[in-house]
Motif scaffolding. Structure first.
Motif, PDB file in Angstrom:
ATOM      1  N   PHE A 119      96.655  65.740  40.253  1.00 20.86           N
ATOM      2  CA  PHE A 119      96.706  66.295  38.905  1.00 20.86           C
ATOM      3  C   PHE A 119      95.475  65.874  38.120  1.00 20.86           C
ATOM      4  CE2 PHE A 119     101.065  65.607  40.376  1.00 20.86           C
ATOM      5  CZ  PHE A 119     101.508  66.932  40.371  1.00 20.86           C
ATOM      6  N   ARG A 120      94.381  66.566  38.341  1.00 18.20           N
ATOM      7  CA  ARG A 120      93.114  66.235  37.691  1.00 18.20           C
ATOM      8  C   ARG A 120      92.852  67.240  36.569  1.00 18.20           C
ATOM      9  NH1 ARG A 120      88.801  66.203  42.117  1.00 18.20           N
ATOM     10  NH2 ARG A 120      89.616  68.303  42.366  1.00 18.20           N
ATOM     11  N   THR A 121      92.362  66.719  35.443  1.00 16.48           N
ATOM     12  CA  THR A 121      92.097  67.577  34.299  1.00 16.48           C
ATOM     13  C   THR A 121      90.724  67.250  33.720  1.00 16.48           C
ATOM     14  OG1 THR A 121      94.454  67.636  33.761  1.00 16.48           O
ATOM     15  CG2 THR A 121      92.925  68.306  32.019  1.00 16.48           C
ATOM     16  N   LEU A 122      89.945  68.295  33.531  1.00 16.75           N
ATOM     17  CA  LEU A 122      88.665  68.182  32.839  1.00 16.75           C
ATOM     18  C   LEU A 122      88.869  68.794  31.459  1.00 16.75           C
ATOM     19  CD1 LEU A 122      85.636  67.526  32.781  1.00 16.75           C
ATOM     20  CD2 LEU A 122      85.219  69.807  33.743  1.00 16.75           C
ATOM     21  N   ARG A 123      88.768  67.949  30.423  1.00 21.51           N
ATOM     22  CA  ARG A 123      88.946  68.415  29.046  1.00 21.51           C
ATOM     23  C   ARG A 123      87.585  68.506  28.368  1.00 21.51           C
ATOM     24  NH1 ARG A 123      93.492  64.834  29.292  1.00 21.51           N
ATOM     25  NH2 ARG A 123      95.387  66.099  29.312  1.00 21.51           N
ATOM     26  N   VAL A 124      87.364  69.632  27.727  1.00 18.09           N
ATOM     27  CA  VAL A 124      86.108  69.872  27.027  1.00 18.09           C
ATOM     28  C   VAL A 124      86.441  70.226  25.580  1.00 18.09           C
ATOM     29  CG1 VAL A 124      84.009  71.260  26.956  1.00 18.09           C
ATOM     30  CG2 VAL A 124      85.080  70.750  29.167  1.00 18.09           C
ATOM     31  N   PHE A 125      85.818  69.522  24.649  1.00 16.17           N
ATOM     32  CA  PHE A 125      86.024  69.767  23.226  1.00 16.17           C
ATOM     33  C   PHE A 125      84.727  70.335  22.650  1.00 16.17           C
ATOM     34  CE2 PHE A 125      88.828  66.370  24.530  1.00 16.17           C
ATOM     35  CZ  PHE A 125      90.057  66.806  24.049  1.00 16.17           C
ATOM     36  N   LEU A 126      84.843  71.479  21.983  1.00 15.17           N
ATOM     37  CA  LEU A 126      83.675  72.203  21.481  1.00 15.17           C
ATOM     38  C   LEU A 126      83.787  72.492  19.998  1.00 15.17           C
ATOM     39  CD1 LEU A 126      83.646  74.986  24.224  1.00 15.17           C
ATOM     40  CD2 LEU A 126      82.118  73.015  24.143  1.00 15.17           C
ATOM     41  N   GLU A 127      82.640  72.695  19.367  1.00 13.01           N
ATOM     42  CA  GLU A 127      82.591  73.219  18.016  1.00 13.01           C
ATOM     43  C   GLU A 127      81.414  74.174  17.927  1.00 13.01           C
ATOM     44  OE1 GLU A 127      81.962  70.191  15.099  1.00 13.01           O
ATOM     45  OE2 GLU A 127      80.134  69.482  16.024  1.00 13.01           O
ATOM     46  N   LYS A 128      81.401  74.996  16.872  1.00 17.41           N
ATOM     47  CA  LYS A 128      80.262  75.876  16.642  1.00 17.41           C
ATOM     48  C   LYS A 128      79.029  75.008  16.445  1.00 17.41           C
ATOM     49  CE  LYS A 128      82.159  80.049  16.293  1.00 17.41           C
ATOM     50  NZ  LYS A 128      81.826  81.174  17.122  1.00 17.41           N
ATOM     51  N   ASP A 129      77.861  75.540  16.814  1.00 17.54           N
ATOM     52  CA  ASP A 129      76.639  74.774  16.596  1.00 17.54           C
ATOM     53  C   ASP A 129      76.328  74.715  15.103  1.00 17.54           C
ATOM     54  OD1 ASP A 129      75.419  77.230  15.976  1.00 17.54           O
ATOM     55  OD2 ASP A 129      74.391  77.371  17.903  1.00 17.54           O
ATOM     56  N   ALA A 130      75.350  73.919  14.731  1.00 17.85           N
ATOM     57  CA  ALA A 130      75.045  73.677  13.319  1.00 17.85           C
ATOM     58  C   ALA A 130      74.744  74.975  12.576  1.00 17.85           C
ATOM     59  CB  ALA A 130      73.872  72.709  13.195  1.00 17.85           C
ATOM     60  N   GLU A 131      74.036  75.884  13.208  1.00 22.35           N
ATOM     61  CA  GLU A 131      73.701  77.158  12.563  1.00 22.35           C
ATOM     62  C   GLU A 131      74.960  77.969  12.265  1.00 22.35           C
ATOM     63  OE1 GLU A 131      71.369  81.264  13.762  1.00 22.35           O
ATOM     64  OE2 GLU A 131      70.712  79.378  14.677  1.00 22.35           O
ATOM     65  N   GLU A 132      75.865  78.033  13.201  1.00 21.75           N
ATOM     66  CA  GLU A 132      77.107  78.788  13.011  1.00 21.75           C
ATOM     67  C   GLU A 132      78.022  78.108  11.991  1.00 21.75           C
ATOM     68  OE1 GLU A 132      77.960  81.888  14.363  1.00 21.75           O
ATOM     69  OE2 GLU A 132      75.833  81.834  14.889  1.00 21.75           O
ATOM     70  N   ARG A 133      78.047  76.757  11.981  1.00 19.58           N
ATOM     71  CA  ARG A 133      78.841  76.050  10.973  1.00 19.58           C
ATOM     72  C   ARG A 133      78.282  76.295   9.579  1.00 19.58           C
ATOM     73  NH1 ARG A 133      78.199  71.642  14.473  1.00 19.58           N
ATOM     74  NH2 ARG A 133      77.134  70.498  12.830  1.00 19.58           N
ATOM     75  N   ALA A 134      76.947  76.382   9.463  1.00 19.27           N
ATOM     76  CA  ALA A 134      76.313  76.666   8.173  1.00 19.27           C
ATOM     77  C   ALA A 134      76.690  78.071   7.692  1.00 19.27           C
ATOM     78  CB  ALA A 134      74.797  76.526   8.276  1.00 19.27           C
TER      79      ALA A 134
END
Length: 193
Positions: free
Chosen positions: A34-49
């Motif tokens: 039971f192996r899990t690769l978790r990836v947490f993402l956010e919009k890049d700085a330009e998209e957050r702006a």
């Protein structure tokens, strides 16, 4: 073949950038089955702006009530699905995760996101945080407060901003504590809703 976590991280950064996203965190857990690769993402700085500009201009955006726009990652389900498709394909082609079975989970970091880099503490100045230190400060390792400043790798917490629990209450009568970043074992935002 051993797991090549730094190569996986570098690949995740490249794939995220191609989708105007940034890698916040990557973790691999589990044993043989039971192996899990978790990836947490956010919009890049330009998209957050762009998101922040929409809010400033009074555009109707589905924001949780009372949540500052800077705390949002801006990531949608579609962003996660597109990243997972491309990243999963590349992982399989490059065979960076040995063995046939693993689960890939992709999501935003959430409102109580982990803070780990100096940039995180700079970006979230003014926010409530909770943290644990490696070594005790005033006989306490658990702290909660408002991050009022971050300079020269030193965090300044206003303890009066939140009711202290347990040892933190007894540890200090001061309203402010300074903590070197090198002494921070783990830290997270506290959602203000």
């Amino acid at each position: 073949m051993a797991l090549q976590i730094e190569e996986i991280r570098a690949m995740a950064v490249r794939v995220a950038a191609s989708h105007h996203l940034e890698l916040v965190e990557l973790e691999f857990q589990g044993g043989v089955k039971f192996r899990t690769l978790r990836v947490f993402l956010e919009k890049d700085a330009e998209e957050r702006a762009k998101l922040a500009a929409l809010v400033e201009n009074g555009e109707e955006i589905d924001l949780p009530r009372g949540v500052p726009v800077e705390m949002l990652s801006g990531v949608t389900h579609e962003d996660c699905a597109n990243f997972a498709r491309d990243f999963g394909t590349m992982l399989d082609v490059e065979d960076l995760i040995p063995g046939a079975e693993y689960t890939l989970e992709v999501s935003s970091p959430g409102l109580e996101r982990k803070l780990s880099k100096a940039e995180d503490f700079t970006r979230f100045q003014g926010s409530l945080i909770k943290l644990q230190t490696f070594t005790a400060i005033n006989n306490n390792r658990q702290w909660q407060g408002r991050l009022t400043a971050f300079a020269d790798d030193i965090l300044t917490l206003d303890l009066a901003a939140i009711k202290q629990k347990g040892n933190a209450k007894k540890a200090t009568t001061e309203q402010v504590v300074t903590i070197p970043l090198a002494n921070v074992e783990k830290a997270n935002l506290i959602a203000e809703i």
